[in-house]
Design a protein around this motif. Structure first.
Motif, mmCIF file in Angstrom:
data_model
loop_
_atom_site.group_PDB
_atom_site.id
_atom_site.type_symbol
_atom_site.label_atom_id
_atom_site.label_comp_id
_atom_site.label_asym_id
_atom_site.label_seq_id
_atom_site.Cartn_x
_atom_site.Cartn_y
_atom_site.Cartn_z
ATOM 1 N N ARG A 283 0.844 -1.193 0.000
ATOM 2 C CA ARG A 283 0.000 0.000 0.000
ATOM 3 C C ARG A 283 0.884 1.250 0.000
ATOM 4 O O ARG A 283 1.831 1.359 0.785
ATOM 5 N N LEU A 284 0.541 2.208 -0.859
ATOM 6 C CA LEU A 284 1.233 3.486 -0.893
ATOM 7 C C LEU A 284 0.234 4.599 -0.602
ATOM 8 O O LEU A 284 -0.917 4.555 -1.058
ATOM 9 N N ASP A 285 0.680 5.588 0.159
ATOM 10 C CA ASP A 285 -0.116 6.790 0.394
ATOM 11 C C ASP A 285 0.836 7.952 0.634
ATOM 12 O O ASP A 285 2.065 7.798 0.516
ATOM 13 N N SER A 286 0.292 9.111 0.966
ATOM 14 C CA SER A 286 1.129 10.299 1.107
ATOM 15 C C SER A 286 2.111 10.209 2.266
ATOM 16 O O SER A 286 3.092 10.957 2.303
ATOM 17 N N SER A 287 1.881 9.279 3.191
ATOM 18 C CA SER A 287 2.788 9.153 4.334
ATOM 19 C C SER A 287 4.050 8.369 4.019
ATOM 20 O O SER A 287 5.055 8.497 4.732
ATOM 21 N N ARG A 317 -4.934 -0.378 -7.882
ATOM 22 C CA ARG A 317 -5.331 1.027 -7.965
ATOM 23 C C ARG A 317 -4.072 1.893 -7.934
ATOM 24 O O ARG A 317 -3.149 1.645 -7.167
ATOM 25 N N TRP A 318 -4.068 2.937 -8.772
ATOM 26 C CA TRP A 318 -3.054 3.984 -8.694
ATOM 27 C C TRP A 318 -3.788 5.303 -8.892
ATOM 28 O O TRP A 318 -4.231 5.626 -9.991
ATOM 29 N N ASP A 319 -3.952 6.052 -7.833
ATOM 30 C CA ASP A 319 -4.694 7.308 -7.879
ATOM 31 C C ASP A 319 -3.792 8.411 -7.322
ATOM 32 O O ASP A 319 -3.677 8.589 -6.110
ATOM 33 N N SER A 320 -3.127 9.133 -8.224
ATOM 34 C CA SER A 320 -2.188 10.159 -7.799
ATOM 35 C C SER A 320 -2.899 11.385 -7.242
ATOM 36 O O SER A 320 -2.277 12.192 -6.536
ATOM 37 N N ALA A 325 -2.392 4.014 -3.570
ATOM 38 C CA ALA A 325 -2.152 2.929 -4.521
ATOM 39 C C ALA A 325 -2.116 1.611 -3.774
ATOM 40 O O ALA A 325 -1.679 1.548 -2.616
ATOM 41 N N GLU A 326 -2.618 0.574 -4.431
ATOM 42 C CA GLU A 326 -2.537 -0.793 -3.932
ATOM 43 C C GLU A 326 -1.948 -1.650 -5.041
ATOM 44 O O GLU A 326 -2.478 -1.673 -6.158
ATOM 45 N N ILE A 327 -0.862 -2.341 -4.718
ATOM 46 C CA ILE A 327 -0.129 -3.125 -5.708
ATOM 47 C C ILE A 327 0.147 -4.500 -5.118
ATOM 48 O O ILE A 327 0.621 -4.618 -3.979
ATOM 49 N N TRP A 328 -0.148 -5.544 -5.903
ATOM 50 C CA TRP A 328 0.132 -6.919 -5.490
ATOM 51 C C TRP A 328 1.429 -7.364 -6.149
ATOM 52 O O TRP A 328 1.536 -7.370 -7.372
#
Length: 594
Positions: A283-287, A317-320, A325-328
């Protein structure tokens, strides 16, 4: 100017270049979207209860005033790609006023007076292609908004002839699978010659296009060729599209990287088993990630082992814009009781081609028969909910609209209201014979009342209403709050029930396994019940349904669902535990270290 970009999403042409403002078309049309008006709550087939839709209609005329009767009218979302050869159009031969299902794609024909109508169109950005079958056509981009009663009017333009696009692909190695060129927003597919690399797309109405060039199967690179303007009767040669193979990409050309740590120790997943080819959720986010430094659609993201070996991944999902973002990522080996293992994430290469390897991450080699992220926007489009496993067991929403999409465990999932469902057609791959894992995340908003407490969450039903009810399913039990995993062995229904009593409004990871002898159910990573039940799973030749039971609406489910998976092998306790610990909110398994 034609631009080439890595594939992975369509850039809508600017208004001054869009055929909306300079209609290069057939039909000098008083093309009025006369009925772009709100219909409000509806109960017609395929439209979600309470989800407003609109009707799109128009009149197609030639420049001399003659009506264009019998012309084909194709409606597609602007980001549509004709990748699935099995896609069935919801209104394949609908005539004026006859399309009565909620649609985001349709085929209709104009009547003798040049009129057409497509009912129950969901909100969104669309492209219409009108073609008279005599080498003259029109493309038009327009929005559908259900919260306004304003008509959209397109003024007449002169008759224009269709054009042709020629292209060529160069590879660093001969392709192992067929390559194609696809036009966004249109039902067009051109096969790339595997010897010469050439392709042709003809009978294109004048307009501005974006083409995706790549292979139909997952696991290969693709690029978008943008802002291709086709004038009336013109032939256009695209720039050569150069595609390397995923395995030969040079990661030294990427400018940024970070370490992705995986913690299976007691402070992380608390899993002691070593697991092979595990789909790890990152999982990616602004943090933990600066989205401004990566491509806006995630096309330059890559993963590698510390030794540099390329790792397959699937972007859910990749939503800039919202910075999520969620990547497997398929990791070859995840070691148990280990807090020091890691892999590498790379970004920062605007020339990188788009890649998504869902069939490598969730393919048959890993035992998957169906994987549904349910991250697509809610709709009743045929095959609109994609199967990531490569078996093409895509799901079709029944009564589902955009309001059904909800933030869930991994990106978005779906909300079911007791009248909506997702249906997956019968396929031999969904019958797993002597071993099975069925898993799903659930968050119920309502349990059953007396006499109707059994709620089918995921079900592969029996051939008729009655015993043994199902081939396999996950449902609520007679208490209405516990969950059960049922399977029919040799014609006899067998069931295991959880000890956990679920509460409304909370997420639970529910997994049922069968290894040919042992029937087990897990809740939130822990095995709760197991029975010795040797046998062979009975095949009733049915499809899979999410959210409802085929023969009894009283058993339909109310609540959210995410990450439905069917596997042909019984996953181990360690695999299930790590899946839960990795996917749950607040997980401590994965960390991003700059």
């Amino acid at each position: 100017m034609t631009r080439m970009r890595p594939s992975g999403g369509r850039r809508t042409p600017s208004k001054r270049n869009s055929p909306f403002w300079a209609i290069p078309g057939l039909l000098a049309a008083i093309f009025s979207l006369l009925s772009c008006t709100e219909k409000g709550p509806t109960t017609v087939a395929g439209s979600e209860i309470g989800n407003p839709t609109v009707a799109v209609s128009g009149i197609a005329l030639y420049p001399d005033g003659r009506t264009a009767g019998g012309a084909s009218v194709l409606l597609r979302r602007q980001d549509f790609l004709a990748e699935d050869k099995g896609t069935k159009l919801l209104s394949s031969m609908a005539r004026l006023g006859q399309a009565k299902v909620s649609v985001s794609l349709a085929n209709v024909f104009t009547d003798s007076q040049g009129r057409f109508r497509i009912d129950s169109v969901d909100a969104g950005d669309y492209r219409i292609e009108i073609n008279d079958g005599q080498s003259q056509g029109l493309v038009l981009d327009f929005p559908v908004t259900v919260k306004t009663h304003k008509d959209t009017v397109v003024h007449p333009d002169s008759l224009r002839a269709n054009g042709t696009v020629y292209g060529m692909v160069e590879w660093d190695a001969p392709p192992l699978t067929p390559f194609v060129a696809l036009a966004y927003g249109m039902d067009r597919v051109a096969i790339v010659d595997q010897v010469t690399g050439k392709f042709t797309i003809d009978q294109l109405p004048p307009g501005t296009y974006t083409f995706k060039v790549g292979c139909l199967s997952r696991g290969c690179l693709s690029k978008d060729v943008e802002n291709v303007h086709v004038a009336a009767g013109e032939s256009v040669n695209l720039p050569v599209v150069t595609l390397s193979s995923f395995a030969t990409e040079d990661y030294s050309k990427w400018t940024d990287s970070a370490k992705v740590t995986v913690n299976t120790s007691a402070s992380g997943a608390a899993v002691s088993e070593t697991l092979a080819n595990f789909p790890l959720l990152v999982r990616l986010d602004s943090s933990n990630f600066d989205f401004s430094k990566a491509d806006g659609r995630g096309r330059d993201i890559r993963f590698a082992s510390l030794s540099g070996r390329h790792l397959h991944f699937d972007i859910e999902r990749w939503d800039s814009l919202v910075r999520k973002a969620e990547i497997w990522v398929q990791v070859d080996s995840i070691y148990g009781d280990n807090g020091a293992q890691s892999l590498k994430m790379l970004w920062g290469n605007q020339a990188a081609a788009y890649y998504t390897g869902s069939t490598q991450v969730f393919g048959a080699q890993a035992g998957y028969r169906g994987v549904w992220h349910l991250a697509e926007e809610g709709s009743s489009t045929a095959n609109g909910f994609r199967d990531a496993s490569g078996h093409a067991n895509h799901g079709t929403g029944i009564g589902i609209g955009p309001v059904a999409s909800r933030e869930a465990v991994a990106g978005q999932g779906l909300s079911f209201d007791g009248n909506t469902s997702v249906e997956v057609k019968a396929d031999s791959s969904l019958h797993t014979k002597d071993s099975l894992t069925l898993e799903v995340w659930i968050n119920a908003s309502e349990w059953g009342v007396e006499k109707n407490k059994f709620k089918r969450i995921v079900s592969k039903a029996f051939a008729a209403s009655g015993y043994p009810w199902t081939e396999y399913d996950i449902e609520t039990d007679s208490t209405g709050t516990k969950v059960a995993f049922s399977i029919t062995l040799g014609g006899t229904l067998r069931t295991v029930i959880s000890s956990t009593q679920t509460e409304l409004g909370y997420w639970y990871h529910v997994v049922g396994t069968y290894d040919g002898e042992n029937l087990s159910i897990y809740v939130n990573g822990a095995q709760e019940t197991s029975q010795l039940r040797p046998g062979v799973i009975t095949d009733y030749g049915r499809g899979l349904t999410f959210g409802r039971y085929d023969f009894d609406n009283a058993s339909n489910y109310h609540g959210k669902i995410d990450e439905v998976r069917v596997s042909s092998r019984a996953r181990s306790a360690g695999w299930i535990k790590l899946s839960y610990e990795n996917q749950k909110q607040g997980s401590k398994v994965v960390s991003i270290v700059p």
